[in-house]
Design a protein around this motif. Structure first.
Motif, PDB file in Angstrom:
ATOM      1  N   PRO A  40       7.955 -33.419 -71.008  1.00 29.02           N
ATOM      2  CA  PRO A  40       7.893 -32.387 -72.041  1.00 29.02           C
ATOM      3  C   PRO A  40       8.087 -33.012 -73.428  1.00 29.02           C
ATOM      4  CG  PRO A  40      10.098 -32.454 -71.147  1.00 29.02           C
ATOM      5  CD  PRO A  40       9.305 -33.548 -70.441  1.00 29.02           C
ATOM      6  N   TRP A  88      24.166 -23.918 -71.489  1.00 31.43           N
ATOM      7  CA  TRP A  88      23.362 -23.181 -70.513  1.00 31.43           C
ATOM      8  C   TRP A  88      22.080 -22.670 -71.146  1.00 31.43           C
ATOM      9  CZ3 TRP A  88      22.301 -17.757 -70.350  1.00 31.43           C
ATOM     10  CH2 TRP A  88      21.663 -17.342 -69.183  1.00 31.43           C
ATOM     11  N   TRP A  91      19.578 -25.500 -71.761  1.00 29.13           N
ATOM     12  CA  TRP A  91      18.934 -25.948 -70.522  1.00 29.13           C
ATOM     13  C   TRP A  91      17.863 -24.946 -70.106  1.00 29.13           C
ATOM     14  CZ3 TRP A  91      18.830 -30.245 -67.570  1.00 29.13           C
ATOM     15  CH2 TRP A  91      19.795 -31.215 -67.826  1.00 29.13           C
ATOM     16  N   LEU A  94      14.504 -25.192 -72.043  1.00 26.38           N
ATOM     17  CA  LEU A  94      13.768 -26.455 -72.176  1.00 26.38           C
ATOM     18  C   LEU A  94      12.301 -26.261 -71.817  1.00 26.38           C
ATOM     19  CD1 LEU A  94      16.301 -28.984 -70.620  1.00 26.38           C
ATOM     20  CD2 LEU A  94      15.631 -28.806 -73.029  1.00 26.38           C
ATOM     21  N   PRO A  95      11.396 -26.882 -72.565  1.00 22.25           N
ATOM     22  CA  PRO A  95       9.980 -26.806 -72.203  1.00 22.25           C
ATOM     23  C   PRO A  95       9.720 -27.561 -70.901  1.00 22.25           C
ATOM     24  CG  PRO A  95      10.292 -28.424 -73.933  1.00 22.25           C
ATOM     25  CD  PRO A  95      11.611 -27.732 -73.743  1.00 22.25           C
ATOM     26  N   ALA A  96       8.742 -27.089 -70.139  1.00 25.37           N
ATOM     27  CA  ALA A  96       8.376 -27.767 -68.897  1.00 25.37           C
ATOM     28  C   ALA A  96       7.518 -28.987 -69.220  1.00 25.37           C
ATOM     29  CB  ALA A  96       7.625 -26.816 -67.979  1.00 25.37           C
ATOM     30  N   LYS A  97       7.329 -29.851 -68.237  1.00 22.75           N
ATOM     31  CA  LYS A  97       6.474 -31.017 -68.427  1.00 22.75           C
ATOM     32  C   LYS A  97       5.103 -30.566 -68.909  1.00 22.75           C
ATOM     33  CE  LYS A  97       9.102 -33.751 -65.213  1.00 22.75           C
ATOM     34  NZ  LYS A  97       9.457 -33.959 -63.807  1.00 22.75           N
ATOM     35  N   LEU A 139      17.936 -36.096 -70.976  1.00 22.48           N
ATOM     36  CA  LEU A 139      16.540 -35.660 -71.012  1.00 22.48           C
ATOM     37  C   LEU A 139      15.602 -36.845 -71.234  1.00 22.48           C
ATOM     38  CD1 LEU A 139      16.945 -32.418 -73.168  1.00 22.48           C
ATOM     39  CD2 LEU A 139      16.923 -32.648 -70.673  1.00 22.48           C
ATOM     40  N   ASP A 142      14.946 -38.989 -68.369  1.00 17.93           N
ATOM     41  CA  ASP A 142      14.043 -38.338 -67.423  1.00 17.93           C
ATOM     42  C   ASP A 142      12.599 -38.357 -67.940  1.00 17.93           C
ATOM     43  OD1 ASP A 142      13.852 -36.936 -64.913  1.00 17.93           O
ATOM     44  OD2 ASP A 142      13.314 -35.148 -66.072  1.00 17.93           O
TER      45      ASP A 142
ATOM     46  N   GLY B 370      10.107 -28.192 -60.381  1.00 20.06           N
ATOM     47  CA  GLY B 370       9.627 -29.567 -60.351  1.00 20.06           C
ATOM     48  C   GLY B 370       9.179 -30.051 -61.720  1.00 20.06           C
ATOM     49  N   ALA B 371       8.865 -29.104 -62.603  1.00 17.49           N
ATOM     50  CA  ALA B 371       8.375 -29.459 -63.940  1.00 17.49           C
ATOM     51  C   ALA B 371       9.524 -29.642 -64.922  1.00 17.49           C
ATOM     52  CB  ALA B 371       7.424 -28.389 -64.444  1.00 17.49           C
ATOM     53  N   GLN B 372      10.755 -29.680 -64.406  1.00 16.79           N
ATOM     54  CA  GLN B 372      11.923 -29.802 -65.281  1.00 16.79           C
ATOM     55  C   GLN B 372      12.842 -30.920 -64.783  1.00 16.79           C
ATOM     56  OE1 GLN B 372      12.561 -28.117 -68.034  1.00 16.79           O
ATOM     57  NE2 GLN B 372      11.419 -26.177 -67.938  1.00 16.79           N
ATOM     58  N   HIS B 373      13.828 -31.256 -65.584  1.00 16.44           N
ATOM     59  CA  HIS B 373      14.866 -32.194 -65.163  1.00 16.44           C
ATOM     60  C   HIS B 373      15.538 -31.644 -63.908  1.00 16.44           C
ATOM     61  CE1 HIS B 373      18.677 -34.396 -65.222  1.00 16.44           C
ATOM     62  NE2 HIS B 373      18.096 -35.282 -66.003  1.00 16.44           N
ATOM     63  N   TYR B 374      15.959 -32.553 -62.995  1.00 15.76           N
ATOM     64  CA  TYR B 374      16.437 -32.041 -61.698  1.00 15.76           C
ATOM     65  C   TYR B 374      17.683 -31.170 -61.844  1.00 15.76           C
ATOM     66  CZ  TYR B 374      20.563 -35.030 -61.166  1.00 15.76           C
ATOM     67  OH  TYR B 374      21.795 -35.603 -61.326  1.00 15.76           O
ATOM     68  N   LEU B 375      18.436 -31.291 -62.940  1.00 14.92           N
ATOM     69  CA  LEU B 375      19.628 -30.452 -63.100  1.00 14.92           C
ATOM     70  C   LEU B 375      19.278 -29.029 -63.553  1.00 14.92           C
ATOM     71  CD1 LEU B 375      22.353 -32.775 -64.703  1.00 14.92           C
ATOM     72  CD2 LEU B 375      22.405 -31.675 -62.456  1.00 14.92           C
ATOM     73  N   TRP B 376      18.060 -28.882 -64.115  1.00 16.43           N
ATOM     74  CA  TRP B 376      17.651 -27.589 -64.676  1.00 16.43           C
ATOM     75  C   TRP B 376      17.780 -26.460 -63.652  1.00 16.43           C
ATOM     76  CZ3 TRP B 376      13.467 -24.182 -63.753  1.00 16.43           C
ATOM     77  CH2 TRP B 376      13.192 -23.271 -64.785  1.00 16.43           C
ATOM     78  N   TRP B 379      21.465 -25.492 -63.359  1.00 13.21           N
ATOM     79  CA  TRP B 379      21.950 -24.804 -64.564  1.00 13.21           C
ATOM     80  C   TRP B 379      21.516 -23.338 -64.549  1.00 13.21           C
ATOM     81  CZ3 TRP B 379      25.314 -25.419 -68.395  1.00 13.21           C
ATOM     82  CH2 TRP B 379      25.768 -26.698 -68.711  1.00 13.21           C
TER      83      TRP B 379
END
Lengths: 534, 534
Positions: A40, A88, A91, A94-97, A139, A142, B370-376, B379
């Motif tokens: 992202p 929170w 998080w 956050l924008p997706a990939k 971030l 990642d 899957g399109a985010q950081h694994y902690l997303w 959270w």
């Protein structure tokens, strides 16, 4: 730190229009590429009110395909949010990939505001910034691309901006009492901003400081950074993938952008080249911080001899006091070839006790030094208390010659800004006096001096082929100097830019600056003595 | 955090001798390779007195070629050193590229001691640790290999060690009054140590916690880590060089060790394989934290029904109080397949108001996740205040299944320890109650349960081929669990290891643990109410 953001840089309507179309085409093309990318893009804006945060976001949303953009702004937390840890909501947003997230306010807003209005003490502020860097590192590790823009306006410029908006019946609603409140706190805002930027300008997420005065200049700066970073990051990830195809090499450790690896479809290249050309032309026209200097400054021989004597006497006394107080002084001299560093240093040392100073000429590292971190060779020369250490060229070589000549990789010299700030901070924390001088001369003056050197046989040894070659890189060096000042000039550790076309003026200005710094520091020392604890 | 370092692990004389020769040959060979490498090796030791810091250094110096080793230890700063910033002496003493630097004390000593004896307050301690991590990052970014060993002894073990030394006429001189002073402060030492390790265990320089009780075990652990890290780092740098040969790719961004890139000269391989074999055999014999559990623990049906009723009633009341106080609870369930997570969770939720909890079963991530950081994805499930969030499997998958199955790269799951500590710290800071349960069963018990599942038709769906496959990876998972507990179990956020061969015992233990945690937290809440501010 903000000096380079108060140069009054502007972009003409024509220049902007020449750039706009190709740049927009390229950005849209890059956004297309992003869609299939595995990261992202997080773009956040902070800074002075009315410096164009909102306008920049509107522009980006207007230029790019809004379907793949999310825009965020935060007010005081809702009860939904208050009932969860502060991060929170960040998080969640956050924008997706493949997407671009634009943050009009962000995880910086609360700590910054609270610090600026004084409700947050320094340790708490630093801790909050720690959490922020941990978040951004997580971030970035990642793969996320993080872009941070600090939109700046000088105090006066901001006032004018507010006044102008108030006058405009269509705009006046945009000026709120809060805006004026903030303006009255301008200085404390800037103070907090300086620390915030220093503490959070880590390599994967460094701040871009943008002069917000002229809308077109502002837009170009933001869009250019956006374009360059996305291009760089895309090719970086491409390189990573290439690396990944090597047996058992880990994908998530990045390799630097490989030009060769950027998608080389000729159509794109064509557009990119148009953009590059337009930008190059445009930037050539923009003043760097060096062009703000009045190069005509000079002293008559008579005034010079008087001032020189006065300042040298003053320095001699101060040096003795510093020696007694155990206060060390570190002087850094950088500048163009033939700018007169040597001469200026001699005028300084002339006033000092030979047992009390050392001049460290910085040339290529020795074998021993080459086998260590580049800062090691400077740490080793830090002297005992009460002494002067004068660096003729310095650790700034990393972000000047090593950057321009390509001896240091992009991330090496980028990293160096943080490393250098940390290094100098330790000197200051230890109670040392640190002055940094950039001796500036015009290309014409340099040329004249080179010729003079050739003429005067006994000075010819000073003139190397390199001196001639470097002149061709003048523009690149000027860019490097401008960024160096932007990144490493703080209220605690300012750069002194010295107009050095006339040596008499330069030498006296340098002496005077050192004396003032010492007086300031020793004044403190005296107060300390008075107040008893040392 | 130190629980895994109090398992009483020992290595027999025979085992050690079988390992010694090949290991020493390999280490000498690696040291040879280091000489031409472009990075230094920095090995530092800290920890409990008499846990073998000095002995380990002596051993390394004895085994390796001392010409390329520098050993450092620091007392209180000399006046030479006091007159310069604190880190000057550490910079000065850094090993050069190709060399190994052994630090018996280091940049950790002063802040740690001052914190342990209470002369340094928490913010100042954290700030000092910040400087340390900045320093280590600077060195690691430049390519340095940094190894940090925390030598641990249990409180009782340390006392015994001191007593023993005092008895021995040849050794008694080694025991100083300071040693006993420190021993009496053991708990505050451990407390400071925990924070120090948490704050400074960053990826390029993570701490190895070493059980210091048995000299041979200690030596093997240190030497193995030394050997593995140097091998890894050498091949990493080799990979980087390989990457560098790709057009315009930056050298200083590392690629992960490529097995294929380690110098594959058969002689070495041969030795390495001997070492690997000896180590494998040796480690198979060592207890993991799981083997310290008393798997026979059980409850009679009668006791179970009584205790269950009691604890469920207790939980129901506490849950209501928590809801009123706005205290949220996060429960994490990890454990072997068929260990009874589901059943235990049902016994919990049976006592809770359905509007007041959510169970989050963690399976493969959705597209969106899957399109985010694994902690997303974790959270997003953090609930509002006063509620229970129960994770059936959790973010620990990163360091368990993703590690063992290779879904996450080495640096991804290594990084995760820090990311997870930071995440959970934010939950705690927000006032939440967090309990983490590992349900442990023996392989035999698991096998029996799998068979039972196959037998009972309506349970067969629960048994997948994967369940059978995972059994083969038991040892790998056990290693991962052990490291997970070592890295993420702190006094604030302890792991509760549940003996689950007998479900009745397991379920009651879990209920009881949750109740105790809630009582502790709500007790605090009450005090707060009393003292007025909320």
């Amino acid at each position: 730190m903000f000096r380079t953001a108060e140069l009054g840089r502007t972009v003409s309507k024509e220049e902007f229009e020449r750039l706009a179309d190709p740049l927009r085409i390229e950005l849209l093309d890059l956004q297309q590429k992003l869609l299939s990318a595995d990261f992202p893009v997080i773009v956040l804006f902070a800074g002075v009110d009315k410096a164009g945060k909102g306008e920049s976001i509107n522009l980006i949303t207007e230029w790019l395909d809004p379907r793949w953009i999310v825009t965020r702004a935060y007010g005081p937390p809702s009860d939904e949010e208050r009932e969860r840890p502060e991060f929170w909501r960040y998080w969640r947003d956050l924008p997706a990939k493949g997407q671009v997230g634009l943050f009009l306010s962000s995880w910086y807003s609360r700590p910054f505001m609270e610090r600026a209005i004084g409700t947050l003490d320094l340790p708490a502020f630093d801790e909050a910034l720690e959490r922020v860097t941990a978040f951004e590192r997580t971030l970035a590790d990642d793969g996320a691309l993080i872009l941070k823009f600090w939109m700046h306006l000088g105090k006066d410029a901001q006032r004018k901006r507010l006044k102008a908006l108030e006058k405009d019946p269509l705009q006046s609603w945009r000026v709120t009492p809060t805006d004026w409140e903030h303006w009255h706190r301008y200085d404390s805002f800037i103070h907090a901003a300086e620390r915030l930027i220093q503490r959070t300008s880590i390599l994967p997420a460094q701040w871009h400081i943008v002069e917000g005065l002229d809308e077109r200049y502002r837009s170009v700066t933001v869009l250019k950074a956006l374009r360059d970073s996305i291009r760089r990051h895309l090719s970086q990830r491409a390189a990573v993938k290439a690396v990944a195809t090597m047996p058992a090499v880990d994908v998530d450790e990045a390799a630097e952008p490989a030009a060769a690896l950027t998608s080389g479809n000729p159509a794109d290249q064509n557009v990119s080249e148009q953009v590059d050309a337009a930008l190059l032309e445009l930037e050539a026209g923009l003043p760097s911080v060096l062009q703000t200097l009045d190069m005509s400054l000079d002293l008559s021989k008579k005034d010079y001899e008087r001032d020189l004597a006065v300042e040298q006497g003053r320095l001699a006394l101060l040096a003795r006091r510093a020696r007694l107080a155990g206060v060390s002084t570190v002087l850094v001299f950088e500048g163009w070839d033939a700018a007169g560093k040597g001469g200026a240093i001699r005028r300084l040392t002339g006033a000092l006790d030979a047992r009390n100073f050392q001049v460290v000429p910085v040339a290529a590292p020795t074998d021993e030094e080459g086998a260590q971190h580049y800062l090691w060779r400077f740490w080793r020369h830090i002297s005992r208390s009460g002494r002067f250490t004068i660096f003729d060229r310095s650790w700034y070589g990393r972000v000047l010659v090593e950057r321009v000549e390509g001896y240091a990789t992009h991330s090496e010299w980028h990293r160096a800004y943080t490393e250098i700030r940390d290094f100098e901070e330790q000197l200051i924390d230890h109670g040392m006096v640190v002055c940094k001088f950039w001796l500036h001369i015009t290309p014409e003056e340099q040329f004249a001096r080179f010729q003079a050197r050739e003429a005067i046989a006994f000075k010819r040894w000073k003139l190397t082929a390199e001196d001639w070659r470097n002149r061709e890189k003048w523009a690149l060096y000027e860019e490097a100097v401008n960024e160096m000042v932007e990144q490493t000039s703080t209220s605690l550790l300012p750069w002194t830019l010295v107009e050095a076309n006339h040596k008499r003026h330069a030498r006296v200005k340098i002496l005077r600056t050192v004396c003032e710094a010492l007086e300031k520091r020793l004044g403190k020392e005296k107060d300390k003595d008075k107040s008893g604890h040392h």
